[in-house]
Write an enzyme that holds these catalytic residues in place. Sequence first.
Site, PDB file in Angstrom:
ATOM      1  CE  LYS A 179      -3.287   5.419  -1.376  1.00 12.10           C
ATOM      2  NZ  LYS A 179      -4.355   6.016  -2.189  1.00 12.10           N
ATOM      3  CE1 TYR A 207      -1.856   3.255   2.876  1.00 11.88           C
ATOM      4  CE2 TYR A 207      -3.415   2.801   1.132  1.00 11.88           C
ATOM      5  CZ  TYR A 207      -2.971   3.603   2.158  1.00 11.88           C
ATOM      6  OH  TYR A 207      -3.638   4.765   2.463  1.00 11.88           O
TER       7      TYR A 207
END
Length: 311
Positions: free
Chosen positions: A143, A139
């Site tokens: 990002k 994650y």
Amino acid sequence: KILVIGANGQIGTELVRALCETYGCENVIAGDIRESETVRHNAPFELVNVTDEANLRAVFEKYQPTQVYLLAAILSAVGEQKPKLAWELNMDGLIYVLDLALEYKTAKVFWPSSIAVFGPHSPRVNTPQYCVMDPNSVYGFSKLAGERWCEYYHQRYGLDVRSLRYPGLIGWRSAPGGGTTDYAVHIFHEALVNGEYQSFLSAQTELPMMHMDDAIRATLMLMNAPAEEIKIRSAYNLAGISFTPEQLANEIKKHIPNFKISYAESDPRQAIADSWPKSIDDSEARADWGWQPEFDLAGLVKNMLDNLKAK
Ligand code: VAH
């Protein structure tokens, strides 16, 4: 029309509500992968699957959105259980939307980044806007890569895409979506219902957090600021309050004296939390577009308990 993709999520639910207040529900489209039994929007709903380019194109064709908020993502904890899906959904979804926004001349795009873009070698206290970033969660690096793509589409193609590195978000109107900071929402529900809560993060795990109302206000401030004020097109650091589970529990005890907190051992989310900053320096957001948080820890806890009780 303003298209919100991920409208049934923790942020999306609240963003649709705020955008309806500002623009009128008839001008907001709530898009998500499935209808929700619990989330009720006054805005019209549309099935949107960010991994399906043809579906996204049909939605852009139908609504010709002037603004798009792309909130659909797989968060840090779920992302470690499904790493390839997290990478695909988070990255393909963003690039499909950036391309369609260019093609359909969408005036402004918002895409959330996160403090998860920092890693074990980033400075951990008052983490600055620019520093070493070695995120080790899928994650987190999705990002970080996404921030690079947003800046690239702005610099090379002139797309007005804007982003914030959200801390852990705490609100009472929506459920968290599988992140490492979710404990700070669950604790309030458990305190009210059971009078006790077992935290999956250890007592001293300090993390940057923010009341959802502050996060929504920051998002609308960023999106409404004149383009020339937005000097950072990757994603702005954004800070609210930093606290540990123990500090949060002690503040809750001021309202619920018998509240008991305990701590689980060896939850996989502990390693993710230990790779993240303890606190964030958001000087650039304050200087460029006037950011200023409103909730301190006492105010956040009172607001959460009062509203959850009423709910
Ligand atoms: C998560 N709530 O825990 C999200 C957020 C900073 C935390 O990115 O994954």
